[in-house]
Design a protein around this motif. Structure first.
Motif, PDB file in Angstrom:
ATOM      1  N   LEU A 201     -10.296  11.487  -4.466  1.00  0.00           N
ATOM      2  CA  LEU A 201     -10.553  10.827  -3.184  1.00  0.00           C
ATOM      3  C   LEU A 201     -11.277   9.505  -3.383  1.00  0.00           C
ATOM      4  CD1 LEU A 201     -11.593  13.751  -0.778  1.00  0.00           C
ATOM      5  CD2 LEU A 201      -9.386  12.579  -0.945  1.00  0.00           C
ATOM      6  N   PHE A 202     -12.147   9.435  -4.371  1.00  0.00           N
ATOM      7  CA  PHE A 202     -12.820   8.168  -4.655  1.00  0.00           C
ATOM      8  C   PHE A 202     -11.803   7.130  -5.129  1.00  0.00           C
ATOM      9  CE2 PHE A 202     -15.138   5.176  -7.378  1.00  0.00           C
ATOM     10  CZ  PHE A 202     -16.153   4.786  -6.527  1.00  0.00           C
ATOM     11  N   ASP A 203     -10.844   7.552  -5.938  1.00  0.00           N
ATOM     12  CA  ASP A 203      -9.794   6.647  -6.411  1.00  0.00           C
ATOM     13  C   ASP A 203      -9.001   6.091  -5.234  1.00  0.00           C
ATOM     14  OD1 ASP A 203      -8.586   5.345  -8.541  1.00  0.00           O
ATOM     15  OD2 ASP A 203      -7.156   6.949  -8.944  1.00  0.00           O
ATOM     16  N   ILE A 204      -8.666   6.974  -4.274  1.00  0.00           N
ATOM     17  CA  ILE A 204      -7.938   6.532  -3.085  1.00  0.00           C
ATOM     18  C   ILE A 204      -8.781   5.538  -2.293  1.00  0.00           C
ATOM     19  CG2 ILE A 204      -6.947   7.300  -0.899  1.00  0.00           C
ATOM     20  CD1 ILE A 204      -6.264   9.966  -2.269  1.00  0.00           C
ATOM     21  N   ALA A 205     -10.060   5.864  -2.109  1.00  0.00           N
ATOM     22  CA  ALA A 205     -10.952   4.986  -1.350  1.00  0.00           C
ATOM     23  C   ALA A 205     -11.097   3.620  -2.007  1.00  0.00           C
ATOM     24  CB  ALA A 205     -12.324   5.641  -1.188  1.00  0.00           C
TER      25      ALA A 205
ATOM     26  N   TYR B 245       0.830  -1.210   0.000  1.00  0.00           N
ATOM     27  CA  TYR B 245       0.000   0.000   0.000  1.00  0.00           C
ATOM     28  C   TYR B 245       0.865   1.262   0.000  1.00  0.00           C
ATOM     29  CZ  TYR B 245      -4.752  -1.729  -0.019  1.00  0.00           C
ATOM     30  OH  TYR B 245      -5.948  -2.273  -0.428  1.00  0.00           O
ATOM     31  N   GLY B 246       2.012   1.204   0.630  1.00  0.00           N
ATOM     32  CA  GLY B 246       2.924   2.348   0.547  1.00  0.00           C
ATOM     33  C   GLY B 246       3.346   2.606  -0.887  1.00  0.00           C
ATOM     34  N   LYS B 247       3.694   1.546  -1.607  1.00  0.00           N
ATOM     35  CA  LYS B 247       4.097   1.690  -3.004  1.00  0.00           C
ATOM     36  C   LYS B 247       2.916   2.132  -3.871  1.00  0.00           C
ATOM     37  CE  LYS B 247       7.804  -1.721  -2.562  1.00  0.00           C
ATOM     38  NZ  LYS B 247       8.279  -3.091  -2.902  1.00  0.00           N
ATOM     39  N   MET B 248       1.729   1.606  -3.571  1.00  0.00           N
ATOM     40  CA  MET B 248       0.544   2.027  -4.302  1.00  0.00           C
ATOM     41  C   MET B 248       0.259   3.510  -4.076  1.00  0.00           C
ATOM     42  SD  MET B 248      -1.833  -1.323  -3.498  1.00  0.00           S
ATOM     43  CE  MET B 248      -3.382  -0.465  -3.815  1.00  0.00           C
ATOM     44  N   GLY B 249       0.474   3.990  -2.852  1.00  0.00           N
ATOM     45  CA  GLY B 249       0.263   5.403  -2.563  1.00  0.00           C
ATOM     46  C   GLY B 249       1.183   6.282  -3.375  1.00  0.00           C
ATOM     47  N   HIS B 250       2.448   5.884  -3.470  1.00  0.00           N
ATOM     48  CA  HIS B 250       3.402   6.641  -4.285  1.00  0.00           C
ATOM     49  C   HIS B 250       2.960   6.662  -5.748  1.00  0.00           C
ATOM     50  CE1 HIS B 250       7.351   8.125  -5.643  1.00  0.00           C
ATOM     51  NE2 HIS B 250       7.186   7.274  -6.649  1.00  0.00           N
ATOM     52  N   ILE B 251       2.557   5.509  -6.260  1.00  0.00           N
ATOM     53  CA  ILE B 251       2.152   5.413  -7.663  1.00  0.00           C
ATOM     54  C   ILE B 251       0.904   6.247  -7.927  1.00  0.00           C
ATOM     55  CG2 ILE B 251       1.230   3.841  -9.420  1.00  0.00           C
ATOM     56  CD1 ILE B 251       3.082   1.673  -8.162  1.00  0.00           C
ATOM     57  N   MET B 252      -0.096   6.135  -7.047  1.00  0.00           N
ATOM     58  CA  MET B 252      -1.322   6.889  -7.279  1.00  0.00           C
ATOM     59  C   MET B 252      -1.083   8.385  -7.160  1.00  0.00           C
ATOM     60  SD  MET B 252      -5.170   6.437  -5.691  1.00  0.00           S
ATOM     61  CE  MET B 252      -5.468   4.908  -6.611  1.00  0.00           C
ATOM     62  N   GLY B 253      -0.217   8.804  -6.257  1.00  0.00           N
ATOM     63  CA  GLY B 253       0.129  10.219  -6.180  1.00  0.00           C
ATOM     64  C   GLY B 253       0.705  10.714  -7.488  1.00  0.00           C
TER      65      GLY B 253
ATOM     66  N   TRP C 196      -2.226  -0.205   7.171  1.00  0.00           N
ATOM     67  CA  TRP C 196      -1.602  -0.117   5.853  1.00  0.00           C
ATOM     68  C   TRP C 196      -2.145   1.026   5.031  1.00  0.00           C
ATOM     69  CZ3 TRP C 196      -6.004  -2.060   3.406  1.00  0.00           C
ATOM     70  CH2 TRP C 196      -6.676  -3.129   4.015  1.00  0.00           C
ATOM     71  N   PHE C 197      -3.359   1.506   5.334  1.00  0.00           N
ATOM     72  CA  PHE C 197      -3.893   2.641   4.582  1.00  0.00           C
ATOM     73  C   PHE C 197      -3.201   3.941   4.990  1.00  0.00           C
ATOM     74  CE2 PHE C 197      -7.387   5.588   3.278  1.00  0.00           C
ATOM     75  CZ  PHE C 197      -7.365   5.270   1.935  1.00  0.00           C
ATOM     76  N   ASN C 198      -2.806   4.051   6.258  1.00  0.00           N
ATOM     77  CA  ASN C 198      -2.035   5.226   6.673  1.00  0.00           C
ATOM     78  C   ASN C 198      -0.707   5.297   5.924  1.00  0.00           C
ATOM     79  OD1 ASN C 198      -3.734   6.537   8.486  1.00  0.00           O
ATOM     80  ND2 ASN C 198      -3.129   5.230  10.196  1.00  0.00           N
ATOM     81  N   ASN C 199      -0.097   4.139   5.665  1.00  0.00           N
ATOM     82  CA  ASN C 199       1.143   4.137   4.893  1.00  0.00           C
ATOM     83  C   ASN C 199       0.869   4.603   3.467  1.00  0.00           C
ATOM     84  OD1 ASN C 199       3.929   3.735   4.589  1.00  0.00           O
ATOM     85  ND2 ASN C 199       3.658   1.641   3.863  1.00  0.00           N
ATOM     86  N   PHE C 200      -0.249   4.189   2.916  1.00  0.00           N
ATOM     87  CA  PHE C 200      -0.655   4.664   1.583  1.00  0.00           C
ATOM     88  C   PHE C 200      -0.746   6.187   1.577  1.00  0.00           C
ATOM     89  CE2 PHE C 200      -3.659   6.186  -1.485  1.00  0.00           C
ATOM     90  CZ  PHE C 200      -3.525   5.378  -2.597  1.00  0.00           C
ATOM     91  N   ILE C 201      -1.472   6.750   2.547  1.00  0.00           N
ATOM     92  CA  ILE C 201      -1.670   8.208   2.588  1.00  0.00           C
ATOM     93  C   ILE C 201      -0.335   8.928   2.718  1.00  0.00           C
ATOM     94  CG2 ILE C 201      -2.670  10.091   3.939  1.00  0.00           C
ATOM     95  CD1 ILE C 201      -4.946   8.170   4.693  1.00  0.00           C
ATOM     96  N   SER C 202       0.523   8.419   3.590  1.00  0.00           N
ATOM     97  CA  SER C 202       1.826   9.047   3.800  1.00  0.00           C
ATOM     98  C   SER C 202       2.633   9.097   2.506  1.00  0.00           C
ATOM     99  CB  SER C 202       2.599   8.285   4.880  1.00  0.00           C
ATOM    100  OG  SER C 202       3.894   8.817   5.060  1.00  0.00           O
ATOM    101  N   GLN C 203       2.682   7.976   1.781  1.00  0.00           N
ATOM    102  CA  GLN C 203       3.447   7.925   0.536  1.00  0.00           C
ATOM    103  C   GLN C 203       2.757   8.717  -0.585  1.00  0.00           C
ATOM    104  OE1 GLN C 203       6.529   6.725   0.420  1.00  0.00           O
ATOM    105  NE2 GLN C 203       6.232   6.363   2.610  1.00  0.00           N
ATOM    106  N   TYR C 204       1.439   8.717  -0.595  1.00  0.00           N
ATOM    107  CA  TYR C 204       0.709   9.521  -1.579  1.00  0.00           C
ATOM    108  C   TYR C 204       1.077  10.991  -1.424  1.00  0.00           C
ATOM    109  CZ  TYR C 204      -3.249  11.617  -4.096  1.00  0.00           C
ATOM    110  OH  TYR C 204      -4.032  12.360  -4.958  1.00  0.00           O
TER     111      TYR C 204
END
Length: 335
Positions: free
Chosen positions: A243-247, A133-141, A262-270
């Motif tokens: 935000l819908f994409d993130i959700a 999820y951290g890597k996904m957050g970076h990618i989605m950002g 793991w979602f907090n890690n997503f947000i942090s990396q995003y």
């Protein structure tokens, strides 16, 4: 599964997989001989794996009426744009005439089909969700930054998801409200949640926070390939809220107790690639609740699919706990 032997005098040309293989060989001669076609999975579409002389490929057969030819081509152009920005995706295979989409006779009938290069690897396991999820957050950002620059190019070529298309009268998966499964108190809970959501959304200036999104980037649409995270299945990409994409990254997992970790890690990396305000982070649980209500409609409209059956009615009834937690502010994330 079918083994395709073109030298066999007894080859059953009436077999729909054989018929499909012969069409593929004609349209994609660069694949060489086709040795095997295997059904992989079905959800919105049907996916097959093709083993050929030139390697493995994935073939997606579209559900009739789900997307037009123009919409599919726009999806593939979006994938190409992301790939050009060093985001790893499954790349489509062009026919000899340069087109990427064909109409073939498949075992399910006449379908639009697209071939993709097969991605070796696997979906992340649950004990890998935090890192993934951290890597996904970076990618989605990164994707959302790209989207702000290109969305206008696709404005009329991909679907738009507003509340009407998500849970309203034009909902792509129909209604979430089925009296045979949902009682009056459960219905009232959902209706109250949607009223609160719309009230909070009205206070959110989202004009610049909408664009072309993946809309389904969850672990089953991620492939881990030698340390690289590859994003697949852009079939639902549409214009909607970021935000819908993130959700949507926690689709079908909204009830998990370990989601915040793991979602907090997503947000942090995003946030390392794209800003999120405090208001947006506070809104995220409500978008997660909205996505869960939309998936209730998906569940009812896909009751016969293997994935819906694997979820079972217990998943459906966990949805009311998710919505209740959102309403009671028991689902929150880092600021």
């Amino acid at each position: 599964m079918v083994f395709v032997d073109y030298n066999s005098a007894n080859m059953a040309k009436s077999d729909p997989l054989i018929t499909m293989a012969m069409q593929i060989r004609e349209l994609y001669p660069q694949l060489g001989s086709i040795y095997e076609i295997t059904f992989v999975t079905s959800s919105e579409n049907h996916t097959y794996r093709i083993l050929s002389e030139q390697g493995s490929f994935a073939m997606r057969a579209e559900r009739p009426g789900y997307h037009s030819l123009e919409e599919i081509n726009a999806e593939l152009q979006f994938v190409e744009t992301l790939s050009n920005h060093q985001i790893a995706t499954a790349k489509p295979v062009a026919r000899t005439d340069g087109n990427f989409v064909s109409r073939l006779q498949t075992p399910e009938g006449d379908r639009f089909v697209t071939l993709f290069h097969w991605i070796n690897g696997r979906h992340p396991e649950e004990n890998e969700f935090y890192d993934t999820y951290g890597k996904m957050g970076h990618i989605m950002g990164c994707m959302h930054r790209i989207s702000t620059k290109i969305s206008r190019e696709y404005i009329k070529r991909r679907p738009h998801w507003t509340l009407e298309e998500i849970i309203g009268s034009q909902a792509v998966w129909g209604s979430w409200d089925h009296p045979d499964y949902i009682d009056k108190s459960q219905r009232r809970l959902i209706l109250d949640f949607l009223a609160v959501f719309q009230s909070r959304l009205a206070q959110y200036d989202s004009t610049e926070r909408r664009g072309l999104i993946h809309a389904d980037m969850r672990p089953t649409n991620v492939i881990l390939n030698e340390g690289e995270v590859v994003i697949i299945d852009f079939d639902d990409c549409c214009h909607s809220w970021y935000l819908f994409d993130i959700a949507a990254t926690v689709s079908f997992l909204e009830h998990r107790q370990d989601l915040p970790e793991w979602f907090n890690n997503f947000i942090s990396q995003y946030r390392n690639r794209n800003p999120l305000s405090k208001q947006e982070v506070d809104l995220l649980p409500f978008f997660i609740g909205l996505r869960r209500v939309q998936l209730m409609a998906w569940y009812f409209s896909h009751r016969e699919s293997a994935y819906a059956q694997s979820l079972g009615d217990s998943w459906l009834y966990q949805s009311f706990d998710v919505v209740s937690d959102v309403m009671n502010h028991q689902l929150s994330f880092i600021h």
